[in-house]
Scaffold this active site. Sequence first.
Site, mmCIF file in Angstrom:
data_model
loop_
_atom_site.group_PDB
_atom_site.id
_atom_site.type_symbol
_atom_site.label_atom_id
_atom_site.label_comp_id
_atom_site.label_asym_id
_atom_site.label_seq_id
_atom_site.Cartn_x
_atom_site.Cartn_y
_atom_site.Cartn_z
ATOM 1 N N ASP A 1 -25.784 30.057 10.434
ATOM 2 C CA ASP A 1 -25.594 28.867 10.698
ATOM 3 C C ASP A 1 -26.341 27.346 10.114
ATOM 4 O OD1 ASP A 1 -23.567 27.161 12.760
ATOM 5 O OD2 ASP A 1 -24.881 26.342 12.156
ATOM 6 N N ASP B 1 -28.510 27.705 4.058
ATOM 7 C CA ASP B 1 -27.385 25.959 4.205
ATOM 8 C C ASP B 1 -26.755 26.592 2.919
ATOM 9 O OD1 ASP B 1 -26.639 24.728 2.562
ATOM 10 O OD2 ASP B 1 -29.053 23.556 3.060
ATOM 11 N N VAL B 2 -24.762 26.386 3.712
ATOM 12 C CA VAL B 2 -24.140 26.991 2.796
ATOM 13 C C VAL B 2 -24.207 26.084 0.638
ATOM 14 C CG1 VAL B 2 -22.706 28.343 4.550
ATOM 15 C CG2 VAL B 2 -22.244 25.354 3.661
ATOM 16 N N ASN C 1 -16.554 29.449 7.462
ATOM 17 C CA ASN C 1 -16.124 28.742 7.875
ATOM 18 C C ASN C 1 -17.283 27.335 8.325
ATOM 19 O OD1 ASN C 1 -14.790 28.393 11.632
ATOM 20 N ND2 ASN C 1 -17.213 28.036 11.265
ATOM 21 N N TYR D 1 -12.989 15.544 3.505
ATOM 22 C CA TYR D 1 -12.822 15.858 4.507
ATOM 23 C C TYR D 1 -11.415 16.502 3.688
ATOM 24 C CZ TYR D 1 -11.976 18.709 8.519
ATOM 25 O OH TYR D 1 -11.826 19.521 9.475
ATOM 26 N N LYS E 1 -10.563 20.102 2.019
ATOM 27 C CA LYS E 1 -9.816 21.409 2.778
ATOM 28 C C LYS E 1 -8.526 21.678 1.798
ATOM 29 C CE LYS E 1 -12.227 21.997 6.586
ATOM 30 N NZ LYS E 1 -12.655 23.079 6.993
ATOM 31 N N THR F 1 -13.949 21.547 18.864
ATOM 32 C CA THR F 1 -14.861 22.486 19.346
ATOM 33 C C THR F 1 -16.000 20.872 19.030
ATOM 34 O OG1 THR F 1 -15.279 21.707 16.882
ATOM 35 C CG2 THR F 1 -13.928 23.406 17.957
#
Length: 277
Positions: A42, A80-81, A107, A173, A177, A208
């Site tokens: 994360d 960090d992705v 994720n 976003y 996706k 969440t």
Amino acid sequence: MVRPAEGPLKGRVALITGAARGQGRAHAVRLAADGADVIAVDLCEQIASVPYPLASSEDLAATVKLVEDTGARIVARQGDVRDAASLSSALQAGLDEFGRLDIVVANAGIAPMAAGADGWRDVIDVNLTGVHNTVEVAKPVLIEQGSGGSIVLISSAAGLAGIGSADAGSIGYTAAKHGLVGLMRVYANLLARHNIRVNSLHPSGVDTPMINNEFTRQWLADLVAESGSPPDMGNALPVQILQPEDVANAVAWLASDQARYITGVTLPVDAGFIVKK
């Protein structure tokens, strides 16, 4: 929670990004309960365009404890992705400890819905490029092992329907996706000969911190005010919002041998949201 001596994922290792809280934490705990050891990654830092607090190192430590409470082992690293080298370092720490990799759950994601151009760039970088980076650093390990694997990309109902506002962050976003579906289908074809399965999951709203915060609630309220009536964001089934564990259950199934011939699938976990569109 104590995992059974023999679980459906016993002996396997899962890499999970965005694992400090929310859906990522739920995936980590569920896969651990099913027998897997976990490599948890994360960012644990703030991104300027994101108006709500992102996960902290304390959140990641809480995930570590919850996974260990199942009896599983876990290696947790800040990473960090958006940075493939950062991801590779985190993955290598897990490989040094566990010696293998079997499951990848891409994720990590953000939702700067009301943001402008900076939100567009950041959400594409995290939600799309970050997933590409995750698969790219993991696939050589899976291929070299020669024992197959399961890759699950966490998309959204917004990856199957053109929903959102005119804000650049919201458009980004939904675009990101949707982009995950393209990534999933390409990788499903590229990796099939290695018996590596690739699928995407598409939840509707999940309870969440990414969704349940004052900024996202205000964004939704602004949508209502602009349209003069509430947007049809409801599910077909009589449930307003999903729980992270609902999505984690589907991840666990896709990761298991019960889904050994499931690949290239866009799986809604959405209480019927998409069927209404």
